[in-house]
Design an enzyme around this catalytic site. Sequence first.
Site, short mmCIF file in Angstrom:
data_model
loop_
_atom_site.label_atom_id
_atom_site.label_comp_id
_atom_site.label_asym_id
_atom_site.label_seq_id
_atom_site.Cartn_x
_atom_site.Cartn_y
_atom_site.Cartn_z
N ASP A 235 -10.91 3.15 4.56
CA ASP A 235 -11.21 1.72 4.45
C ASP A 235 -12.73 1.46 4.49
O ASP A 235 -13.17 0.35 4.21
CB ASP A 235 -10.56 0.95 5.61
CG ASP A 235 -9.35 0.13 5.17
OD1 ASP A 235 -9.22 -0.10 3.95
OD2 ASP A 235 -8.57 -0.27 6.04
N GLN B 119 -4.26 -1.47 9.93
CA GLN B 119 -4.20 -2.81 9.32
C GLN B 119 -4.73 -3.85 10.30
O GLN B 119 -4.27 -3.94 11.44
CB GLN B 119 -2.74 -3.13 8.93
CG GLN B 119 -2.58 -4.42 8.16
CD GLN B 119 -3.26 -4.40 6.78
OE1 GLN B 119 -3.10 -3.45 6.02
NE2 GLN B 119 -4.03 -5.44 6.48
N LYS C 1 0.84 -1.21 0.00
CA LYS C 1 0.00 0.00 0.00
C LYS C 1 0.87 1.26 0.00
O LYS C 1 0.61 2.22 -0.71
CB LYS C 1 -0.94 -0.02 1.22
CG LYS C 1 -2.06 -1.05 1.08
CD LYS C 1 -2.82 -1.27 2.38
CE LYS C 1 -3.80 -2.44 2.21
NZ LYS C 1 -4.46 -2.84 3.46
#
Length: 291
Positions: A121, A98, A54
């Site tokens: 997200d 994460q 990412k």
Amino acid sequence: MPAIRLDGKALAENLRAEIAAKVASRVAGGQQPPGLAVVLVGDNPASQVYVRNKRKACDQTGIRSWLHHLPADTSQRTLLDLIAELNANPEVHGILVQLPLPHQIDEKAVIDAIDPDVDVDTFHPENVGRLMAGHPRFYPCTPHGCVQILQRNNIPTAGREVVIVGRSNIVGKPLALMLMQKPTPNNPAGGDAIVTVAHTRAPDLAALTRRADILIPAVGVPRLITPDMVKPGAVVIDVGINSVGGKLCGDADERVAEVASAVTPVPGGVGPMTIAMLLSNTLQSCERLDG
Ligand code: NAD
């Protein structure tokens, strides 16, 4: 005729180039670039790979990224304090924590603490609710990657039968919502499709999957979908990423390409699109917050 290969890697490269051009033009006009704060707790090897990929994609597009790598025994309080600090930082337009997190940390409390404006997200309940109601702030990255693969390959969804296998909060559930909704200017990913969601309790999975004009396995079981489970001419968007004997494979057996009209490869299908959509959300957030 063998199935067309829907190349997510090439599509993601095009999207990254579009994003990079927009970022460059912002910066040339004297505006700040988009910024993504990535939070990683502990040393899960898969998470480290995801985070590295990412951040590399951010670098390639001119998006600034910061990695906050905390030890595995970090307390929930410390993580929540960091998120409060990132929420207040005007250079941060996206926060990505994460998952999974170590057991001493309540994932829900962490997701709830992220300012919905920078929740790129799309896990925060406010953003999930907005998606459900048909006026999304952001689209969740993996489902949006699937929709982009369909739209950018001119594969129609309106009135067609879509079968999604898997009902997770990250993939199956939001993807079903997106594909069933009416498209509007504020909800362009709406697919107007007839959507079925199959899961572990499906008494006859093959009977459901064989109905699909568009079949989307998001399960995590290597090669679960065999050619006899696919309607001839169907499109298969394979979300699964599984490691078998050190090699990656999807939830669909490679031989479904003998029956389907189009398939996404694994690797090189939905995976790269997920990262591209994360960059797109970060840019969108920056444009919204900074003009
Ligand atoms: P999950 O474990 O949260 O959910 C899996 C779902 O599959 C569950 O809803 C379960 O009911 C269903 N399921 C499991 N076994 C089944 C069976 N035999 N028959 C029918 N349904 C069954 O997983 P997830 O996070 O949604 O991920 C699913 C897969 O997608 C994994 O392989 C994951 O690695 C992959 N994934 C890929 C990307 C990407 O960017 N390509 C992103 C997220 C997840």
